[in-house]
Design an enzyme around this catalytic site. Structure first.
Site, PDB file in Angstrom:
ATOM      1  N   LEU A 150       0.835  -1.208   0.000  1.00 38.94           N
ATOM      2  CA  LEU A 150       0.000   0.000   0.000  1.00 38.94           C
ATOM      3  C   LEU A 150       0.870   1.259   0.000  1.00 38.94           C
ATOM      4  O   LEU A 150       1.990   1.256   0.515  1.00 38.94           O
ATOM      5  CB  LEU A 150      -0.919  -0.024   1.219  1.00 38.94           C
ATOM      6  CG  LEU A 150      -1.799  -1.284   1.280  1.00 38.94           C
ATOM      7  CD1 LEU A 150      -2.528  -1.381   2.603  1.00 38.94           C
ATOM      8  CD2 LEU A 150      -2.788  -1.317   0.120  1.00 38.94           C
ATOM      9  N   TYR A 159       0.360   4.455   6.615  1.00 40.88           N
ATOM     10  CA  TYR A 159      -0.235   5.161   7.762  1.00 40.88           C
ATOM     11  C   TYR A 159      -0.775   6.529   7.308  1.00 40.88           C
ATOM     12  O   TYR A 159      -1.841   6.964   7.737  1.00 40.88           O
ATOM     13  CB  TYR A 159       0.798   5.386   8.875  1.00 40.88           C
ATOM     14  CG  TYR A 159       1.246   4.157   9.638  1.00 40.88           C
ATOM     15  CD1 TYR A 159       0.845   2.885   9.265  1.00 40.88           C
ATOM     16  CD2 TYR A 159       2.080   4.285  10.754  1.00 40.88           C
ATOM     17  CE1 TYR A 159       1.268   1.768   9.975  1.00 40.88           C
ATOM     18  CE2 TYR A 159       2.501   3.166  11.470  1.00 40.88           C
ATOM     19  CZ  TYR A 159       2.095   1.913  11.063  1.00 40.88           C
ATOM     20  OH  TYR A 159       2.523   0.821  11.766  1.00 40.88           O
ATOM     21  N   ASP A 199       1.321  -3.624   5.640  1.00 39.75           N
ATOM     22  CA  ASP A 199       0.751  -3.108   4.390  1.00 39.75           C
ATOM     23  C   ASP A 199       1.135  -3.917   3.160  1.00 39.75           C
ATOM     24  O   ASP A 199       1.029  -3.435   2.044  1.00 39.75           O
ATOM     25  CB  ASP A 199       1.117  -1.621   4.217  1.00 39.75           C
ATOM     26  CG  ASP A 199       2.490  -1.411   3.630  1.00 39.75           C
ATOM     27  OD1 ASP A 199       3.374  -2.251   3.858  1.00 39.75           O
ATOM     28  OD2 ASP A 199       2.676  -0.396   2.931  1.00 39.75           O
ATOM     29  N   GLU A 200       1.580  -5.149   3.378  1.00 37.28           N
ATOM     30  CA  GLU A 200       1.963  -5.955   2.217  1.00 37.28           C
ATOM     31  C   GLU A 200       1.279  -7.309   2.235  1.00 37.28           C
ATOM     32  O   GLU A 200       1.092  -7.898   3.288  1.00 37.28           O
ATOM     33  CB  GLU A 200       3.486  -6.169   2.217  1.00 37.28           C
ATOM     34  CG  GLU A 200       4.220  -4.863   2.060  1.00 37.28           C
ATOM     35  CD  GLU A 200       5.735  -5.031   2.138  1.00 37.28           C
ATOM     36  OE1 GLU A 200       6.240  -6.031   1.634  1.00 37.28           O
ATOM     37  OE2 GLU A 200       6.364  -4.140   2.721  1.00 37.28           O
TER      38      GLU A 200
HETATM   39  N1  DCP Z   1       6.393   1.587   9.456  1.00 33.53           N
HETATM   40  C1  DCP Z   1       6.792   1.922  10.751  1.00 33.53           C
HETATM   41  N2  DCP Z   1       8.109   1.824  11.106  1.00 33.53           N
HETATM   42  C2  DCP Z   1       9.020   1.366  10.229  1.00 33.53           C
HETATM   43  C3  DCP Z   1       8.633   1.021   8.922  1.00 33.53           C
HETATM   44  C4  DCP Z   1       7.290   1.135   8.566  1.00 33.53           C
HETATM   45  O1  DCP Z   1       5.959   2.334  11.552  1.00 33.53           O
HETATM   46  N3  DCP Z   1      10.278   1.258  10.610  1.00 33.53           N
HETATM   47  C5  DCP Z   1       4.964   1.710   9.103  1.00 33.53           C
HETATM   48  C6  DCP Z   1       4.632   3.031   8.497  1.00 33.53           C
HETATM   49  C7  DCP Z   1       4.296   2.733   7.080  1.00 33.53           C
HETATM   50  C8  DCP Z   1       3.935   1.275   7.065  1.00 33.53           C
HETATM   51  O2  DCP Z   1       4.618   0.710   8.165  1.00 33.53           O
HETATM   52  O3  DCP Z   1       3.233   3.530   6.625  1.00 33.53           O
HETATM   53  C9  DCP Z   1       4.288   0.548   5.781  1.00 33.53           C
HETATM   54  O4  DCP Z   1       5.684   0.628   5.504  1.00 33.53           O
HETATM   55  P1  DCP Z   1       6.242   0.842   4.042  1.00 33.53           P
HETATM   56  O5  DCP Z   1       7.695   0.638   4.095  1.00 33.53           O
HETATM   57  O6  DCP Z   1       5.459   0.051   3.058  1.00 33.53           O
HETATM   58  O7  DCP Z   1       6.037   2.383   3.779  1.00 33.53           O
HETATM   59  P2  DCP Z   1       4.765   3.180   3.289  1.00 33.53           P
HETATM   60  O8  DCP Z   1       3.629   2.289   2.962  1.00 33.53           O
HETATM   61  O9  DCP Z   1       4.475   4.210   4.321  1.00 33.53           O
HETATM   62  O10 DCP Z   1       5.297   3.933   2.020  1.00 33.53           O
HETATM   63  P3  DCP Z   1       5.483   3.387   0.540  1.00 33.53           P
HETATM   64  O11 DCP Z   1       4.511   4.134  -0.302  1.00 33.53           O
HETATM   65  O12 DCP Z   1       6.897   3.724   0.206  1.00 33.53           O
HETATM   66  O13 DCP Z   1       5.233   1.903   0.557  1.00 33.53           O
HETATM   67 MG    MG Z   2       3.821   0.677   1.644  1.00 32.29          MG
HETATM   68 MG    MG Z   3       5.476  -2.065   2.903  1.00 34.82          MG
END
Ligand code: DCP
Ligand code: MG
Ligand code: MG
Length: 474
Positions: A72, A76, A164-165
């Site tokens: 996704l 967050y 989110d995966e």
């Molecule tokens: N997350 C977190 N701490 C971390 C890594 C991730 O709290 N060390 C949380 C916040 C992200 C969610 O997990 O929103 C999903 O991680 P992703 O790496 O997939 O990052 P995003 O979905 O936010 O962004 P992208 O569009 O790059 O996938």
């Molecule tokens: Mg993501």
């Molecule tokens: Mg992810």
């Protein structure tokens, strides 16, 4: 100057808090390596001179599966934008303590990045809007909804990875669609093709299969948008590793298909060995000590060196991965094996403070337990003690939850914080000598060893329906 964040520790905290299936303390990156992406060893590579130094077979010839990886977008942040659509056009950062754990793509255009210190993010984008991401309830709910939709509409074989995966094995659906398409030979690939210019000669039918896979992935993304208002990226390939890696090629809200023959180019394009999912900080350090920096280095390193440092299984899986080979199945995600919540802080040095934090964690866990519907039999307490030498050392103790408490849960009574606090205090006493000064930086409470509710009531039913003789009354 930008601060250096210990991304490894962050990732671990995040995995502990979010994946909820880690069992106890895991010191190495191996936890994620073994349980998620890396394939099991399929060969031991011995060169003609017997020195274990030749690279592995350059590619996987079995293209029979079709796997979609869905990740996704700015997860967050997206959930917050769904809750408050006015945020969509503003640069938005999600804050946990002094870190921006993620940010929307508007903020990314200003140079704000995931896992950036708040102070650095504010320098890049002074107008950054901040929303607290400490309460994971909504993120957890959306995460469940996404997995449910994929499971109910596309394939029963869905494996969740983090929040989110999801990996979706759509082999059966693709086969059905290919059959139904009959002689129609040219099927359009939806979205991007990774390295479309690479010549691909494989005649097992995989190109048509991947094209159909890309159309199904497009449908998945459309359904997620229609039904939940959420967007994400998809990668389509014949194994989990490649599906995940190719999906990252075009972000956000897009999809990329890998056609057999391009995997070598994809793997080499990633550069650093660290880009292979599962190779984390400490494993990478060991690779660097062997002079292995890039994926190309990993492909050609002496296998015997890898084996000496990592053991046969790890060395083989690592080598396979460097070539994009992954035979691990998509394993259906069941309900979480454990349920945990944690709080990290600069310092907790008194029992009163620790009690307050444990109480807060219990409250939130009991709320989740009520929705879950199962009965935990074990509670585990983990603390991280501050020490200048071993910054990230965690210690855990676990204990049985008294039957008086589990019986209440079985009856749907969840006002149990005080009862569970008694158990936690016993565990705390084993972990921390409160008579001496102490300094904690994290507390994690985990409920585990779940039993279905019906099992307990069934047990009671069985007991009462047993012939009297068996109840010891003869
Ligand atoms: N997350 C977190 N701490 C971390 C890594 C991730 O709290 N060390 C949380 C916040 C992200 C969610 O997990 O929103 C999903 O991680 P992703 O790496 O997939 O990052 P995003 O979905 O936010 O962004 P992208 O569009 O790059 O996938
Ligand atoms: Mg993501
Ligand atoms: Mg992810």
């Amino acid at each position: 100057m930008a601060h250096e964040i210990d991304e490894y520790e962050m990732k671990r905290c995040w995995q502990d808090a979010n994946q909820e299936d880690s069992d106890g303390e895991q010191d190495e990156d191996w936890s994620s390596l073994n349980s998620t992406l890396l394939p099991s060893p399929s060969f031991k590579n011995v060169g003609p001179d017997g020195n274990n130094s030749l690279p592995a077979p350059a590619e996987e010839s079995d293209h029979s599966r079709t796997i979609v990886h869905v990740d996704l977008d700015c997860f967050y942040a997206q959930v917050e934008m769904i809750k408050n659509p006015e945020l969509r056009t503003q640069p938005l950062g999600i804050q946990q303590k002094n870190i921006i754990v993620t940010c929307n793509y508007v903020a990314r255009r200003f140079g704000v990045k995931k896992l950036m210190y708040l102070s650095d993010a504010k320098k890049k984008c002074p107008q950054l809007i901040l929303v607290s991401g400490e309460d994971l309830t909504h993120y957890r709910e959306y995460s469940e909804k996404v997995t449910d939709l994929l499971q109910s509409e596309f394939s029963s074989l869905v494996e969740k990875l983090g929040f989110d995966e999801n990996f979706v094995d759509i082999t059966a659906l693709v086969e059905k669609t290919v059959k139904a398409s009959g002689q129609q030979s040219q099927l359009e690939v939806k979205g991007h093709i990774f390295a479309p210019d690479v010549e691909k000669a494989c005649y097992c039918g995989c190109h048509k299969q991947m094209a159909v896979g890309s159309q199904i992935a497009a449908k998945m993304r459309e359904r997620l948008r229609e039904s939940l208002g959420i967007t994400g990226c998809a990668g389509i390939a014949w194994n989990k590793l490649l599906a995940k890696l190719v999906g990252e090629q075009n972000k956000p809200n897009d999809q990329t298909t890998l056609l057999p023959g391009s995997e070598g180019k994809l793997m080499l394009s990633l550069g650093n060995a660290r880009r292979i999912p599962g190779i984390g900080h400490s494993m990478n350090k060991k690779l660097e000590a062997l002079g292995i920096i890039t994926i190309a280095d990993l492909q050609t390193a002496a296998f015997s060196d890898l084996e000496k440092v990592f053991g046969l299984q790890a060395a083989s899986t690592m080598r396979n991965s460097s070539f994009g080979i992954d035979k691990t199945p998509v394993s259906k995600t069941g309900p979480p094996k454990s349920m945990s919540d944690e709080d990290s802080f600069k310092s907790c040095t008194s029992l009163i403070d620790a009690k307050e934090r444990m109480y807060g964690l219990l409250k939130s866990l009991l709320g989740r337990l009520e929705k879950d519907g199962r009965i935990p039999l074990t509670v585990r307490l983990t603390v991280r003690k501050y020490s200048s030498t071993q910054k990230w050392l965690r210690e855990s103790r676990q204990g049985q939850i008294p039957t008086a408490v589990t019986d209440k849960i079985a009856k749907g009574i969840f006002d149990l914080s005080d009862h569970l606090m008694e158990v936690l205090l016993v565990l705390f006493d084993k972990l921390v000598d409160v008579k001496k000064p102490f300094h904690l930086t994290l507390i994690n409470v985990c409920l585990a060893n779940f039993q279905a509710k019906s099992t307990q009531s069934e047990r009671l039913d069985r007991y009462f329906s047993k012939p009297k003789r068996q109840q010891g009354q003869c």
